[in-house]
Scaffold this active site. Structure first.
Site, PDB file in Angstrom:
ATOM      1  N   GLY A  12      18.523 142.318 100.221  1.00  0.00           N
ATOM      2  CA  GLY A  12      19.021 140.946 100.285  1.00  0.00           C
ATOM      3  C   GLY A  12      18.667 140.194 101.552  1.00  0.00           C
ATOM      4  N   ASN A  14      16.233 138.112 101.856  1.00  0.00           N
ATOM      5  CA  ASN A  14      15.960 136.721 101.449  1.00  0.00           C
ATOM      6  C   ASN A  14      17.260 135.985 101.154  1.00  0.00           C
ATOM      7  OD1 ASN A  14      12.950 135.940 101.200  1.00  0.00           O
ATOM      8  ND2 ASN A  14      13.035 138.052 100.456  1.00  0.00           N
ATOM      9  N   ASN A 108      11.258 132.028  92.128  1.00  0.00           N
ATOM     10  CA  ASN A 108      11.084 133.428  92.513  1.00  0.00           C
ATOM     11  C   ASN A 108      10.285 133.490  93.808  1.00  0.00           C
ATOM     12  OD1 ASN A 108      10.956 136.352  92.100  1.00  0.00           O
ATOM     13  ND2 ASN A 108       8.801 136.042  91.566  1.00  0.00           N
ATOM     14  N   HIS A 110       7.600 135.876  95.708  1.00  0.00           N
ATOM     15  CA  HIS A 110       6.713 137.028  95.501  1.00  0.00           C
ATOM     16  C   HIS A 110       5.967 137.305  96.804  1.00  0.00           C
ATOM     17  CE1 HIS A 110       4.381 139.952  93.340  1.00  0.00           C
ATOM     18  NE2 HIS A 110       3.319 139.477  93.950  1.00  0.00           N
ATOM     19  N   ASP A 151       4.883 136.121  87.263  1.00  0.00           N
ATOM     20  CA  ASP A 151       4.303 135.471  88.453  1.00  0.00           C
ATOM     21  C   ASP A 151       3.270 134.397  88.098  1.00  0.00           C
ATOM     22  OD1 ASP A 151       5.830 137.303  89.965  1.00  0.00           O
ATOM     23  OD2 ASP A 151       4.198 138.751  90.027  1.00  0.00           O
ATOM     24  N   GLN A 179       7.520 136.255 108.680  1.00  0.00           N
ATOM     25  CA  GLN A 179       6.674 135.085 108.939  1.00  0.00           C
ATOM     26  C   GLN A 179       6.532 134.166 107.732  1.00  0.00           C
ATOM     27  OE1 GLN A 179       2.926 136.169 110.719  1.00  0.00           O
ATOM     28  NE2 GLN A 179       3.893 137.341 112.347  1.00  0.00           N
ATOM     29  N   GLU A 181       8.276 134.860 103.927  1.00  0.00           N
ATOM     30  CA  GLU A 181       9.340 134.763 102.916  1.00  0.00           C
ATOM     31  C   GLU A 181      10.585 134.037 103.428  1.00  0.00           C
ATOM     32  OE1 GLU A 181      10.180 138.302 100.612  1.00  0.00           O
ATOM     33  OE2 GLU A 181       8.259 139.162 101.169  1.00  0.00           O
TER      34      GLU A 181
HETATM   35  C1  GAR Z   1      10.961 140.791  98.929  1.00  0.00           C
HETATM   36  O1  GAR Z   1       9.862 141.206  99.692  1.00  0.00           O
HETATM   37  C2  GAR Z   1      10.492 139.985  97.739  1.00  0.00           C
HETATM   38  O2  GAR Z   1       9.385 139.196  98.015  1.00  0.00           O
HETATM   39  C3  GAR Z   1      10.150 141.080  96.763  1.00  0.00           C
HETATM   40  O3  GAR Z   1      11.205 142.006  96.909  1.00  0.00           O
HETATM   41  C4  GAR Z   1      11.649 141.988  98.276  1.00  0.00           C
HETATM   42  C5  GAR Z   1      13.162 141.859  98.289  1.00  0.00           C
HETATM   43  O4  GAR Z   1      13.657 141.998  99.605  1.00  0.00           O
HETATM   44  N1  GAR Z   1      10.067 140.579  95.419  1.00  0.00           N
HETATM   45  C6  GAR Z   1       9.152 141.018  94.540  1.00  0.00           C
HETATM   46  O5  GAR Z   1       8.364 141.906  94.784  1.00  0.00           O
HETATM   47  C7  GAR Z   1       9.189 140.310  93.196  1.00  0.00           C
HETATM   48  N2  GAR Z   1       8.031 140.629  92.408  1.00  0.00           N
HETATM   49  P1  GAR Z   1      15.129 141.512  99.975  1.00  0.00           P
HETATM   50  O6  GAR Z   1      16.099 142.151  98.984  1.00  0.00           O
HETATM   51  O7  GAR Z   1      15.327 142.030 101.364  1.00  0.00           O
HETATM   52  O8  GAR Z   1      15.148 140.004  99.913  1.00  0.00           O
END
Ligand code: GAR
Length: 210
Positions: A12, A14, A108, A110, A151, A179, A181
Protein backbone atom coordinates in the site's frame (compact mmCIF):
# COMPACT_ATOMS: atom_id res chain seq x y z
CA UNK A 1 -15.45 16.43 -3.68
CA UNK A 2 -14.29 13.44 -5.73
CA UNK A 3 -15.20 10.30 -3.79
CA UNK A 4 -12.37 7.79 -4.25
CA UNK A 5 -12.26 4.08 -3.42
CA UNK A 6 -8.74 2.63 -3.44
CA UNK A 7 -8.26 -1.07 -4.18
CA UNK A 8 -5.09 -2.77 -2.93
CA UNK A 9 -3.42 -6.15 -2.48
CA UNK A 10 -0.18 -5.54 -0.61
CA UNK A 11 2.01 -2.98 1.06
CA UNK A 12 0.00 0.00 0.00
CA UNK A 13 2.77 2.51 -0.61
CA UNK A 14 0.76 4.01 -3.46
CA UNK A 15 -2.25 4.21 -1.13
CA UNK A 16 0.04 6.02 1.33
CA UNK A 17 1.10 8.48 -1.37
CA UNK A 18 -2.59 9.20 -2.05
CA UNK A 19 -3.41 9.60 1.66
CA UNK A 20 -0.43 11.94 2.08
CA UNK A 21 -1.45 13.92 -1.01
CA UNK A 22 -4.97 14.44 0.31
CA UNK A 23 -3.67 15.39 3.77
CA UNK A 24 -0.99 17.80 2.54
CA UNK A 25 -3.13 19.41 -0.14
CA UNK A 26 -1.31 18.26 -3.27
CA UNK A 27 -4.48 16.33 -4.11
CA UNK A 28 -7.43 18.71 -3.92
CA UNK A 29 -11.21 18.25 -3.98
CA UNK A 30 -10.79 14.60 -3.06
CA UNK A 31 -11.95 12.32 -0.27
CA UNK A 32 -10.82 8.68 0.16
CA UNK A 33 -14.10 7.03 1.15
CA UNK A 34 -12.93 3.43 1.37
CA UNK A 35 -10.13 0.92 0.86
CA UNK A 36 -10.81 -2.60 -0.40
CA UNK A 37 -8.21 -5.36 -0.30
CA UNK A 38 -8.41 -8.90 -1.64
CA UNK A 39 -5.83 -9.90 0.98
CA UNK A 40 -6.68 -9.65 4.68
CA UNK A 41 -2.98 -9.36 5.62
CA UNK A 42 -2.29 -6.44 3.31
CA UNK A 43 -0.42 -3.72 5.21
CA UNK A 44 -2.45 -1.28 3.12
CA UNK A 45 -5.46 -2.03 5.38
CA UNK A 46 -3.45 -0.89 8.42
CA UNK A 47 -2.48 2.29 6.61
CA UNK A 48 -6.17 2.99 5.99
CA UNK A 49 -7.08 2.32 9.61
CA UNK A 50 -4.34 4.64 10.89
CA UNK A 51 -5.91 7.45 8.88
CA UNK A 52 -9.51 6.70 9.85
CA UNK A 53 -10.46 5.44 6.38
CA UNK A 54 -12.94 2.53 6.24
CA UNK A 55 -11.17 -0.61 5.02
CA UNK A 56 -12.34 -4.11 4.26
CA UNK A 57 -11.14 -7.38 2.79
CA UNK A 58 -13.03 -9.17 0.05
CA UNK A 59 -11.07 -12.30 -0.84
CA UNK A 60 -11.89 -14.64 -3.73
CA UNK A 61 -10.89 -17.47 -1.36
CA UNK A 62 -14.00 -16.84 0.70
CA UNK A 63 -16.41 -17.43 -2.19
CA UNK A 64 -17.59 -20.62 -3.89
CA UNK A 65 -17.23 -19.15 -7.35
CA UNK A 66 -15.58 -16.29 -9.15
CA UNK A 67 -19.02 -15.01 -10.12
CA UNK A 68 -20.06 -14.78 -6.45
CA UNK A 69 -16.82 -12.94 -5.60
CA UNK A 70 -17.30 -10.54 -8.50
CA UNK A 71 -20.87 -9.80 -7.48
CA UNK A 72 -19.92 -8.99 -3.89
CA UNK A 73 -16.90 -6.95 -4.96
CA UNK A 74 -19.07 -4.78 -7.20
CA UNK A 75 -21.74 -4.43 -4.51
CA UNK A 76 -19.16 -3.31 -1.92
CA UNK A 77 -17.63 -0.82 -4.35
CA UNK A 78 -21.09 0.53 -5.22
CA UNK A 79 -21.84 0.92 -1.52
CA UNK A 80 -19.23 3.71 -1.28
CA UNK A 81 -20.79 5.56 -4.25
CA UNK A 82 -17.38 6.39 -5.68
CA UNK A 83 -16.69 8.89 -8.44
CA UNK A 84 -13.32 7.23 -9.05
CA UNK A 85 -11.91 3.77 -8.33
CA UNK A 86 -8.13 3.66 -7.96
CA UNK A 87 -6.30 0.37 -8.45
CA UNK A 88 -3.16 0.87 -6.37
CA UNK A 89 -1.37 -2.45 -6.71
CA UNK A 90 -4.64 -4.43 -6.90
CA UNK A 91 -3.61 -7.75 -8.37
CA UNK A 92 -7.05 -9.22 -9.07
CA UNK A 93 -8.67 -9.04 -12.51
CA UNK A 94 -11.46 -6.46 -12.36
CA UNK A 95 -14.86 -7.95 -13.26
CA UNK A 96 -16.23 -6.82 -16.62
CA UNK A 97 -19.44 -5.65 -14.89
CA UNK A 98 -17.40 -3.20 -12.81
CA UNK A 99 -15.64 -1.82 -15.87
CA UNK A 100 -19.01 -1.37 -17.59
CA UNK A 101 -20.48 0.32 -14.50
CA UNK A 102 -17.56 2.77 -14.19
CA UNK A 103 -16.43 3.73 -17.71
CA UNK A 104 -13.33 5.96 -17.54
CA UNK A 105 -13.80 6.10 -13.79
CA UNK A 106 -11.30 3.38 -12.87
CA UNK A 107 -7.55 4.13 -12.95
CA UNK A 108 -4.57 1.84 -12.47
CA UNK A 109 -0.89 2.33 -11.76
CA UNK A 110 1.45 0.06 -13.70
CA UNK A 111 5.20 -0.04 -12.96
CA UNK A 112 6.44 0.31 -16.55
CA UNK A 113 6.20 2.69 -19.47
CA UNK A 114 3.23 1.11 -21.25
CA UNK A 115 3.30 -0.49 -23.85
CA UNK A 116 6.57 -1.99 -22.60
CA UNK A 117 6.46 -4.76 -20.01
CA UNK A 118 2.70 -4.82 -19.54
CA UNK A 119 -0.23 -7.15 -20.10
CA UNK A 120 -0.91 -10.59 -18.68
CA UNK A 121 1.82 -11.85 -16.36
CA UNK A 122 3.51 -8.48 -15.90
CA UNK A 123 2.91 -7.26 -12.38
CA UNK A 124 4.95 -6.23 -9.36
CA UNK A 125 8.56 -7.39 -9.32
CA UNK A 126 8.13 -9.42 -12.54
CA UNK A 127 7.99 -6.16 -14.49
CA UNK A 128 11.37 -5.05 -13.16
CA UNK A 129 12.91 -8.51 -13.64
CA UNK A 130 11.83 -8.41 -17.29
CA UNK A 131 13.17 -4.89 -17.81
CA UNK A 132 16.58 -5.83 -16.37
CA UNK A 133 16.64 -9.08 -18.39
CA UNK A 134 16.05 -7.07 -21.57
CA UNK A 135 18.72 -4.56 -20.63
CA UNK A 136 16.64 -1.42 -21.12
CA UNK A 137 18.19 1.79 -19.86
CA UNK A 138 14.99 3.70 -19.15
CA UNK A 139 11.95 2.37 -17.27
CA UNK A 140 9.12 4.16 -15.48
CA UNK A 141 5.47 4.03 -14.51
CA UNK A 142 2.09 4.70 -16.10
CA UNK A 143 -1.30 5.75 -14.76
CA UNK A 144 -4.09 4.80 -17.13
CA UNK A 145 -7.84 4.36 -17.27
CA UNK A 146 -8.97 0.76 -17.08
CA UNK A 147 -10.80 -0.81 -19.98
CA UNK A 148 -11.56 -4.45 -20.62
CA UNK A 149 -8.02 -5.33 -21.71
CA UNK A 150 -4.99 -5.76 -19.47
CA UNK A 151 -3.09 -2.45 -19.26
CA UNK A 152 -4.67 -1.28 -22.54
CA UNK A 153 -6.79 1.70 -21.42
CA UNK A 154 -6.14 5.39 -22.20
CA UNK A 155 -2.86 6.63 -20.71
CA UNK A 156 -3.15 9.58 -18.32
CA UNK A 157 0.42 10.17 -17.08
CA UNK A 158 3.80 8.51 -17.48
CA UNK A 159 7.17 9.23 -15.90
CA UNK A 160 10.54 7.83 -16.91
CA UNK A 161 13.22 6.59 -14.51
CA UNK A 162 16.83 5.62 -15.30
CA UNK A 163 18.18 2.12 -14.84
CA UNK A 164 21.52 2.20 -13.06
CA UNK A 165 24.50 -0.11 -13.23
CA UNK A 166 24.13 -2.97 -10.76
CA UNK A 167 20.37 -2.56 -10.23
CA UNK A 168 18.52 -5.54 -8.81
CA UNK A 169 14.77 -5.92 -9.45
CA UNK A 170 14.12 -4.79 -5.87
CA UNK A 171 16.33 -1.69 -6.13
CA UNK A 172 14.79 -0.76 -9.47
CA UNK A 173 11.25 -1.32 -8.17
CA UNK A 174 11.91 1.03 -5.26
CA UNK A 175 13.36 3.74 -7.54
CA UNK A 176 10.37 3.49 -9.90
CA UNK A 177 8.03 3.84 -6.94
CA UNK A 178 9.85 6.80 -5.40
CA UNK A 179 10.58 8.72 -8.59
CA UNK A 180 7.51 7.85 -10.65
CA UNK A 181 4.58 6.02 -9.04
CA UNK A 182 4.23 8.13 -5.89
CA UNK A 183 4.44 11.25 -8.04
CA UNK A 184 2.12 10.49 -10.96
CA UNK A 185 -0.61 8.65 -9.04
CA UNK A 186 -1.43 11.61 -6.74
CA UNK A 187 -1.06 14.00 -9.68
CA UNK A 188 -3.47 11.99 -11.85
CA UNK A 189 -6.10 11.96 -9.10
CA UNK A 190 -5.76 15.71 -8.60
CA UNK A 191 -6.16 16.31 -12.34
CA UNK A 192 -9.28 14.12 -12.46
CA UNK A 193 -10.72 15.72 -9.31
CA UNK A 194 -10.39 19.10 -10.96
CA UNK A 195 -11.99 18.07 -14.25
CA UNK A 196 -8.74 18.36 -16.21
CA UNK A 197 -8.72 14.95 -17.87
CA UNK A 198 -10.94 14.16 -20.84
CA UNK A 199 -11.03 10.99 -22.93
CA UNK A 200 -11.79 10.85 -26.61
CA UNK A 201 -11.16 8.03 -29.10
CA UNK A 202 -9.19 6.03 -26.56
CA UNK A 203 -6.80 8.87 -25.73
CA UNK A 204 -6.71 11.41 -22.93
CA UNK A 205 -6.21 15.15 -23.12
CA UNK A 206 -5.00 17.01 -20.07
CA UNK A 207 -5.69 20.65 -19.45
CA UNK A 208 -2.67 22.17 -17.75
CA UNK A 209 -3.83 25.68 -16.95
CA UNK A 210 -2.76 28.00 -14.06
C1 GAR B 1 3.25 -1.09 -7.42
O1 GAR B 1 4.58 -1.11 -7.88
C2 GAR B 1 2.30 -1.05 -8.59
O2 GAR B 1 2.77 -0.31 -9.66
C3 GAR B 1 2.21 -2.51 -8.94
O3 GAR B 1 2.14 -3.16 -7.69
C4 GAR B 1 2.90 -2.40 -6.73
C5 GAR B 1 2.04 -2.19 -5.49
O4 GAR B 1 2.81 -1.59 -4.47
N1 GAR B 1 1.06 -2.79 -9.75
C6 GAR B 1 1.08 -3.68 -10.75
O5 GAR B 1 2.05 -4.36 -11.02
C7 GAR B 1 -0.22 -3.78 -11.53
N2 GAR B 1 -0.05 -4.54 -12.74
P1 GAR B 1 2.09 -0.89 -3.23
O6 GAR B 1 1.10 -1.89 -2.63
O7 GAR B 1 3.22 -0.59 -2.29
O8 GAR B 1 1.41 0.36 -3.73
Amino acid sequence: MLRVVVMVSGGGTNLQAIIDGVENGTITNTEIVGVISNNKNAYALERAEKHGIPGECISPKEFDSRAAFNETLLARVNHYQPDLIVLAGFLVVIPAEMIQSYPNRIINIHPSLIPSFCGTGYYGLKVHEAALARGVKVVGATVHFVDEGTDTGPIILQKAVSVEQGDTPEVLQRRVMEQAEWVIMPRAIDLIANGKVTVENGKTSIKYSE
